[in-house]
Enzyme design. Sequence first.
Site, PDB file in Angstrom:
ATOM      1  N   ALA A  12      46.757  40.632  34.094  1.00 42.81           N
ATOM      2  CA  ALA A  12      46.148  41.007  35.378  1.00 42.81           C
ATOM      3  C   ALA A  12      45.079  40.013  35.799  1.00 42.81           C
ATOM      4  CB  ALA A  12      45.547  42.408  35.258  1.00 42.81           C
ATOM      5  N   ARG A  18      48.042  35.993  48.152  1.00 46.60           N
ATOM      6  CA  ARG A  18      48.818  36.391  49.327  1.00 46.60           C
ATOM      7  C   ARG A  18      48.476  37.793  49.844  1.00 46.60           C
ATOM      8  NH1 ARG A  18      54.834  35.766  48.981  1.00 46.60           N
ATOM      9  NH2 ARG A  18      54.747  35.911  46.715  1.00 46.60           N
ATOM     10  N   ARG A 316      38.313  69.023  48.185  1.00 46.67           N
ATOM     11  CA  ARG A 316      37.788  67.763  47.645  1.00 46.67           C
ATOM     12  C   ARG A 316      37.563  67.884  46.136  1.00 46.67           C
ATOM     13  NH1 ARG A 316      32.727  66.655  50.980  1.00 46.67           N
ATOM     14  NH2 ARG A 316      32.588  64.964  49.470  1.00 46.67           N
ATOM     15  N   LYS A 334      34.254  71.580  48.162  1.00 44.77           N
ATOM     16  CA  LYS A 334      33.965  70.466  47.245  1.00 44.77           C
ATOM     17  C   LYS A 334      33.197  70.979  46.047  1.00 44.77           C
ATOM     18  CE  LYS A 334      30.373  68.424  46.662  1.00 44.77           C
ATOM     19  NZ  LYS A 334      29.028  67.831  46.694  1.00 44.77           N
ATOM     20  N   ASN A 369      23.914  72.387  50.830  1.00 44.80           N
ATOM     21  CA  ASN A 369      23.754  71.967  49.437  1.00 44.80           C
ATOM     22  C   ASN A 369      22.945  70.693  49.281  1.00 44.80           C
ATOM     23  OD1 ASN A 369      25.897  70.586  50.706  1.00 44.80           O
ATOM     24  ND2 ASN A 369      26.786  70.019  48.736  1.00 44.80           N
ATOM     25  N   ARG A 423      17.490  86.471  60.354  1.00 48.72           N
ATOM     26  CA  ARG A 423      17.724  85.908  61.687  1.00 48.72           C
ATOM     27  C   ARG A 423      16.703  86.509  62.647  1.00 48.72           C
ATOM     28  NH1 ARG A 423      23.187  89.525  62.072  1.00 48.72           N
ATOM     29  NH2 ARG A 423      22.166  91.410  62.791  1.00 48.72           N
TER      30      ARG A 423
HETATM   31  C1  UD1 Z   1      56.773  34.931  36.349  1.00 53.15           C
HETATM   32  C2  UD1 Z   1      57.788  34.367  35.343  1.00 53.15           C
HETATM   33  C3  UD1 Z   1      59.159  34.343  35.983  1.00 53.15           C
HETATM   34  C4  UD1 Z   1      59.549  35.725  36.462  1.00 53.15           C
HETATM   35  C5  UD1 Z   1      58.482  36.287  37.377  1.00 53.15           C
HETATM   36  C6  UD1 Z   1      58.776  37.747  37.671  1.00 53.15           C
HETATM   37  C7  UD1 Z   1      56.570  32.792  33.920  1.00 53.15           C
HETATM   38  C8  UD1 Z   1      56.292  31.353  33.651  1.00 53.15           C
HETATM   39  N1  UD1 Z   1      57.374  33.037  34.961  1.00 53.15           N
HETATM   40  O1  UD1 Z   1      56.726  34.003  37.407  1.00 53.15           O
HETATM   41  O2  UD1 Z   1      60.127  33.878  35.047  1.00 53.15           O
HETATM   42  O3  UD1 Z   1      60.796  35.706  37.106  1.00 53.15           O
HETATM   43  O4  UD1 Z   1      57.179  36.228  36.756  1.00 53.15           O
HETATM   44  O5  UD1 Z   1      57.867  38.222  38.615  1.00 53.15           O
HETATM   45  O6  UD1 Z   1      56.105  33.645  33.206  1.00 53.15           O
HETATM   46  N2  UD1 Z   1      49.078  35.848  35.209  1.00 53.15           N
HETATM   47  C9  UD1 Z   1      47.923  35.810  34.470  1.00 53.15           C
HETATM   48  N3  UD1 Z   1      47.427  34.592  34.127  1.00 53.15           N
HETATM   49  C10 UD1 Z   1      48.024  33.438  34.473  1.00 53.15           C
HETATM   50  C11 UD1 Z   1      49.206  33.493  35.230  1.00 53.15           C
HETATM   51  C12 UD1 Z   1      49.711  34.718  35.587  1.00 53.15           C
HETATM   52  O7  UD1 Z   1      47.348  36.838  34.123  1.00 53.15           O
HETATM   53  O8  UD1 Z   1      47.497  32.370  34.124  1.00 53.15           O
HETATM   54  C13 UD1 Z   1      49.626  37.175  35.590  1.00 53.15           C
HETATM   55  C14 UD1 Z   1      49.617  37.381  37.093  1.00 53.15           C
HETATM   56  O9  UD1 Z   1      48.441  38.038  37.500  1.00 53.15           O
HETATM   57  C15 UD1 Z   1      50.842  38.246  37.304  1.00 53.15           C
HETATM   58  C16 UD1 Z   1      51.775  37.829  36.176  1.00 53.15           C
HETATM   59  O10 UD1 Z   1      50.961  37.216  35.204  1.00 53.15           O
HETATM   60  O11 UD1 Z   1      50.575  39.607  37.149  1.00 53.15           O
HETATM   61  C17 UD1 Z   1      52.871  36.884  36.633  1.00 53.15           C
HETATM   62  O12 UD1 Z   1      52.298  35.737  37.152  1.00 53.15           O
HETATM   63  P1  UD1 Z   1      52.921  34.992  38.411  1.00 53.15           P
HETATM   64  O13 UD1 Z   1      52.111  33.813  38.717  1.00 53.15           O
HETATM   65  O14 UD1 Z   1      53.171  35.970  39.499  1.00 53.15           O
HETATM   66  O15 UD1 Z   1      54.317  34.508  37.777  1.00 53.15           O
HETATM   67  P2  UD1 Z   1      55.581  33.994  38.561  1.00 53.15           P
HETATM   68  O16 UD1 Z   1      55.376  32.586  38.929  1.00 53.15           O
HETATM   69  O17 UD1 Z   1      55.943  34.945  39.607  1.00 53.15           O
END
Ligand code: UD1
Length: 447
Positions: A12, A18, A316, A334, A369, A423
């Site tokens: 993550a 994007r 809530r 709530k 409250n 009142r």
């Molecule tokens: C990756 C795969 C690809 C696959 C695709 C599926 C690799 C080299 N490629 O490509 O084969 O088809 O996912 O969606 O693994 N992330 C990190 N640190 C990093 C890079 C990425 O935590 O340095 C995390 C990103 O936040 C993301 C995931 O890894 O959640 C995938 O990274 P992303 O850059 O989207 O990989 P793709 O190029 O899409």
Amino acid sequence: MPKKPVALIVLAAGQGSRMQSDLPKVLHRLAGAPLMAHALAAGRALEPERVIAVTGHGAGRVGKALARLDPEAQTVLQAEQLGTGHAVAQALPLLEGFAGRVVVLYGDTPFIRPETLAELAGHPADVAVLGFEAADPGRYGRLVTGPQGLERIVEYKDADPATRAITLCNSGVVSADAALLAELVRGLGNDNAAGEYYLTDIVALARQAGRRVDVVTCDESETLGINTRAELAAAEAAFQSRARAAALENGITLSDPATVWFALDTAIGRDAVIGQNVVFGPGVTIESGAEILPFCHLEGCHVSAGASVGPFARLRPGAELGGDVHVGNFVEIKNAVLHDGVKVGHLTYLGDAEVGEATNIGAGTVTCNYDGVGKHRTVIGANAFIGSDTMLVAPVRVGDRALTGSGSVITQDVPDDALAVGRAVQVNKPGLATRLMEALRARKGNG
Ligand code: UD1
Ligand code: CA
């Protein structure tokens, strides 16, 4: 054979540029929960011994959210995003002493099913990769298979036309033995089109080492990753349509399914009836046979059997409705417990309160409250009757079987069985209405 222990690595660290957002991608909400909560929930079904999240962009916020979702999860910082292989390398120190199977998944891939992860985790191959037949393979990594299973993964950027023609694609989810994974990841280089450490290269390395590598396939819908706001909206729609179908399947009536919105953790019992345009935020449980009438918004609340809510009610966080409670239109509740049989029919706010069994709350009642600084509690006993338009200035208690006169401002506790009236006393001035109106009209005529 006892199951092998499992460790989960959730990637993550990516920026998610994007998304055009200041919020880290994995914290954008899907079905009322941060995106990463979805993959994490699927992973948790494996009962992992360790959960490690690799964070980078917005690491502070992501770490905080993770601690709420899974207090036992650990986070590790990937300061620079040098690729998925590099990301997994950061997690290796936290795998010290762990002997078992590691499952790597992405925080931005919400629809992965627990059954699919279980198949990967329990797979006999040394390394198992989750693949799918892509309708449009686009820029996914391609899975190159041979007679002995998976041979290698080729990233789109590095693929020749023949390899690009392959439609079996890499989801990114992979599982391997912990010790082997560590060894393979340490052997990764970055001599490729992107100059990144690709996790996908562990496949070729494992094969060179004579290891067995295989593909598990799943439906493309499971591997859907979120990269843009449009994809997030599409994922929300997909989640909702599945949740609606599941609710109907589980014996819940939805008067107009397309207008009911669920959260990831919404739990509803059989024979509950949900009217049109009802929104469930996170943390809602509805018992069997309860009824939610149209146009209600519920969040962090519990509704017991036989209760009816709405139309146009808002529950809530901390609203707890007992059996057969009735909450009617334009009522907001709530952090309040309403015991069995309480009736709150109309136009009322109950916050930081407890209401005893079978008490009736008249229209327009407000628990005052908040004094501008702190919150205070209102406690109302059982079988009490709160007259319409009562202001209950908290902290205050109203006893069992007590009664408040309509329009009262209750600032002192009311003993059991007492009638409280707070009142102004009414005064009637004979003929004054007519004289007053005549005077006003005369003034207007002269003006
Ligand atoms: C990756 C795969 C690809 C696959 C695709 C599926 C690799 C080299 N490629 O490509 O084969 O088809 O996912 O969606 O693994 N992330 C990190 N640190 C990093 C890079 C990425 O935590 O340095 C995390 C990103 O936040 C993301 C995931 O890894 O959640 C995938 O990274 P992303 O850059 O989207 O990989 P793709 O190029 O899409
Ligand atoms: Ca991606």
